[in-house]
Motif scaffolding. Structure first.
Motif, PDB file in Angstrom:
ATOM      1  N   UNK A   1       0.831  -1.212   0.000  1.00 12.12           N
ATOM      2  CA  UNK A   1       0.000   0.000   0.000  1.00 12.12           C
ATOM      3  C   UNK A   1       0.863   1.259   0.000  1.00 12.12           C
ATOM      4  N   UNK A   2       1.898   1.255   0.857  1.00  5.61           N
ATOM      5  CA  UNK A   2       2.800   2.408   0.938  1.00  5.61           C
ATOM      6  C   UNK A   2       3.570   2.568  -0.369  1.00  5.61           C
ATOM      7  N   UNK A   3       3.989   1.412  -0.925  1.00  7.33           N
ATOM      8  CA  UNK A   3       4.728   1.451  -2.196  1.00  7.33           C
ATOM      9  C   UNK A   3       3.857   2.019  -3.318  1.00  7.33           C
ATOM     10  N   UNK A   4       2.590   1.659  -3.336  1.00  6.90           N
ATOM     11  CA  UNK A   4       1.669   2.164  -4.347  1.00  6.90           C
ATOM     12  C   UNK A   4       1.469   3.673  -4.204  1.00  6.90           C
ATOM     13  N   UNK A   5       1.341   4.144  -2.947  1.00  5.94           N
ATOM     14  CA  UNK A   5       1.174   5.586  -2.706  1.00  5.94           C
ATOM     15  C   UNK A   5       2.420   6.357  -3.128  1.00  5.94           C
ATOM     16  N   UNK A   6       3.592   5.759  -2.824  1.00  6.23           N
ATOM     17  CA  UNK A   6       4.857   6.402  -3.206  1.00  6.23           C
ATOM     18  C   UNK A   6       4.974   6.502  -4.725  1.00  6.23           C
ATOM     19  N   UNK A   7       4.616   5.420  -5.408  1.00  5.00           N
ATOM     20  CA  UNK A   7       4.657   5.410  -6.875  1.00  5.00           C
ATOM     21  C   UNK A   7       3.706   6.446  -7.451  1.00  5.00           C
ATOM     22  N   UNK A   8       2.516   6.538  -6.864  1.00  3.76           N
ATOM     23  CA  UNK A   8       1.517   7.515  -7.324  1.00  3.76           C
ATOM     24  C   UNK A   8       2.029   8.944  -7.132  1.00  3.76           C
ATOM     25  N   UNK A   9       2.684   9.196  -5.987  1.00  2.00           N
ATOM     26  CA  UNK A   9       3.238  10.522  -5.701  1.00  2.00           C
ATOM     27  C   UNK A   9       4.346  10.875  -6.691  1.00  2.00           C
ATOM     28  N   UNK A  10       5.226   9.903  -6.965  1.00  2.00           N
ATOM     29  CA  UNK A  10       6.320  10.131  -7.908  1.00  2.00           C
ATOM     30  C   UNK A  10       5.795  10.431  -9.308  1.00  2.00           C
ATOM     31  N   UNK A  11       4.738   9.726  -9.710  1.00  2.00           N
ATOM     32  CA  UNK A  11       4.134   9.974 -11.014  1.00  2.00           C
ATOM     33  C   UNK A  11       3.567  11.382 -11.096  1.00  2.00           C
ATOM     34  N   UNK A  12       2.971  11.849  -9.998  1.00  2.00           N
ATOM     35  CA  UNK A  12       2.412  13.203  -9.978  1.00  2.00           C
ATOM     36  C   UNK A  12       3.522  14.255 -10.041  1.00  2.00           C
ATOM     37  N   UNK A  13       4.648  13.971  -9.377  1.00  2.00           N
ATOM     38  CA  UNK A  13       5.786  14.894  -9.421  1.00  2.00           C
ATOM     39  C   UNK A  13       6.337  14.966 -10.844  1.00  2.00           C
ATOM     40  N   UNK A  14       6.487  13.798 -11.473  1.00  3.10           N
ATOM     41  CA  UNK A  14       6.967  13.748 -12.861  1.00  3.10           C
ATOM     42  C   UNK A  14       5.989  14.484 -13.780  1.00  3.10           C
ATOM     43  N   UNK A  15       4.700  14.300 -13.528  1.00  4.46           N
ATOM     44  CA  UNK A  15       3.675  14.972 -14.321  1.00  4.46           C
ATOM     45  C   UNK A  15       3.772  16.485 -14.179  1.00  4.46           C
ATOM     46  N   UNK A  16       3.958  16.968 -12.952  1.00  7.10           N
ATOM     47  CA  UNK A  16       4.061  18.412 -12.744  1.00  7.10           C
ATOM     48  C   UNK A  16       5.325  18.972 -13.377  1.00  7.10           C
ATOM     49  N   UNK A  17       6.429  18.214 -13.318  1.00  9.88           N
ATOM     50  CA  UNK A  17       7.664  18.650 -13.975  1.00  9.88           C
ATOM     51  C   UNK A  17       7.473  18.726 -15.482  1.00  9.88           C
ATOM     52  N   UNK A  18       6.657  17.802 -16.017  1.00  3.83           N
ATOM     53  CA  UNK A  18       6.337  17.837 -17.441  1.00  3.83           C
ATOM     54  C   UNK A  18       5.519  19.077 -17.776  1.00  3.83           C
ATOM     55  N   UNK A  19       4.591  19.416 -16.887  1.00  5.44           N
ATOM     56  CA  UNK A  19       3.743  20.593 -17.105  1.00  5.44           C
ATOM     57  C   UNK A  19       4.574  21.872 -17.095  1.00  5.44           C
ATOM     58  N   UNK A  20       5.480  22.011 -16.117  1.00  6.77           N
ATOM     59  CA  UNK A  20       6.266  23.247 -15.990  1.00  6.77           C
ATOM     60  C   UNK A  20       7.495  23.234 -16.896  1.00  6.77           C
ATOM     61  N   UNK A  21       7.731  22.102 -17.591  1.00  5.67           N
ATOM     62  CA  UNK A  21       8.865  21.980 -18.516  1.00  5.67           C
ATOM     63  C   UNK A  21      10.168  22.365 -17.813  1.00  5.67           C
ATOM     64  N   UNK A  22      10.516  21.575 -16.806  1.00  4.85           N
ATOM     65  CA  UNK A  22      11.697  21.850 -15.988  1.00  4.85           C
ATOM     66  C   UNK A  22      12.970  22.052 -16.782  1.00  4.85           C
ATOM     67  N   UNK A  23      13.122  21.315 -17.888  1.00  6.51           N
ATOM     68  CA  UNK A  23      14.318  21.445 -18.727  1.00  6.51           C
ATOM     69  C   UNK A  23      14.434  22.864 -19.294  1.00  6.51           C
ATOM     70  N   UNK A  24      13.331  23.399 -19.817  1.00  3.54           N
ATOM     71  CA  UNK A  24      13.346  24.746 -20.393  1.00  3.54           C
ATOM     72  C   UNK A  24      13.659  25.801 -19.337  1.00  3.54           C
TER      73      UNK A  24
END
Length: 306
Positions: A1-24
């Motif tokens: 359960x904790x692993x699933x929540x952690x994975x979900x959180x990481x996906x959301x962080x990656x998603x937000x980085x995609x939205x803000x275009x961290x590389x640019x």
């Protein structure tokens, strides 16, 4: 359960980085510091002194946060269009809800407003206006013929004017650099319109290829590309840019190749390649600023002269 929540959180962080275009955002931060060290800062100022300048750090930080918030609000308004133009990226971005994006957007803008006071009241006014312009562009101007392209290119150059105003250095060489960069960014915006023509037509965006067709758009892009010769001439023949003249000569050669490929292109993958060529020119131009005078890193000796 904790692993699933952690994975979900990481996906959301990656998603937000995609939205803000961290590389640019990272590239713009680097570009601001390099521009400050080699072009904009006063004479005889060492690179280390510029890097350790608290006010400059705050300006760069606030600029990066403003740009990130701009990507968020732009993504918010373009969500339907991106489903057609960028289906894979859109699926990743949608892991963060529209409501969450707005919350982050307003939070970041509040932080920008607060941090600007550490620099000056002029900085508060500048970045407040910058935030408003980005929102107005995303909400209204982006859909207006030609105005959307011009505004997008202008907003991309604007963070450098924050540093320009801070150092109060208004050399004509600087505006020649800015003109060349503006033209590259404007051409890139028009290539993006060709790349995203299906989504633009479906969502009522009044872009040049959507209204007048791809051939007419290519003619405008060709004219803009040829016009880059003007600022390059002044930078290479009139002003002193040190070894960076190599970059400008190579850029012109690449742009000739770019035009040849432009008129042979007729699909999204083709336009994506052209987009990447322009991105390469912009990013490499950031690093090539160092060629103006590498001695600045040690001695603080300026190069730009009349």
């Amino acid at each position: 359960m904790i692993r699933r929540q952690t994975k979900h959180l990481l996906l959301k962080i990656v998603s937000m980085l995609s939205v803000v275009r961290g590389y640019n955002v990272a590239i713009i931060v680097l570009a601001q510091y390099i521009s400050a060290i080699f072009i904009l800062a006063p004479e005889k100022k060492r690179a280390l002194d510029i890097i350790l300048d608290f006010n400059l750090f705050m300006i760069v930080l606030v600029s990066s946060l403003t740009i990130a918030s701009g990507y968020i609000i732009n993504n918010f308004y373009d969500s339907k269009k991106d489903l057609i133009n960028r289906p894979n990226k859109s699926q990743l971005d949608r892991l963060v809800s529209q409501k969450t994006k707005l919350r982050v957007y307003f939070t970041v803008n509040f932080i920008v407003f607060f941090l600007s006071f550490f620099v000056s009241f002029r900085a508060v006014l500048f970045f407040s206006a910058y935030i408003f312009l980005i929102w107005f562009y995303s909400h209204k101007l982006k859909k207006i013929l030609v105005v959307g392209n011009l505004t997008a290119a202008f907003l991309a150059v604007l963070p450098f004017f924050a540093i320009l105003l801070y150092y109060k250095t208004f050399y004509p060489q600087i505006f020649s650099h800015a003109t060349f960069l503006f033209l590259l960014l404007l051409i890139r915006e028009m290539i993006k319109d060709l790349e995203n023509i299906k989504g633009d037509i479906a969502n009522g965006y009044q872009t040049i290829p959507a209204v007048y067709g791809e051939q007419f758009s290519k003619k405008i892009i060709t004219l803009l590309t040829l016009s880059t010769v003007v600022p390059v001439y002044f930078l290479v023949e009139v002003f002193e840019v040190g070894y960076m003249d190599i970059y400008f000569y190579v850029s012109l050669i690449i742009l000739i190749f770019f035009l040849q490929k432009l008129w042979k292109s007729n699909s999204k993958p083709d336009y994506l390649k052209l987009h990447n060529i322009l991105k390469f020119l912009v990013v490499s131009g950031v690093f090539c600023i160092i060629l103006i005078n590498p001695e600045v890193l040690v001695h603080g000796k300026r190069l730009l002269r009349f």
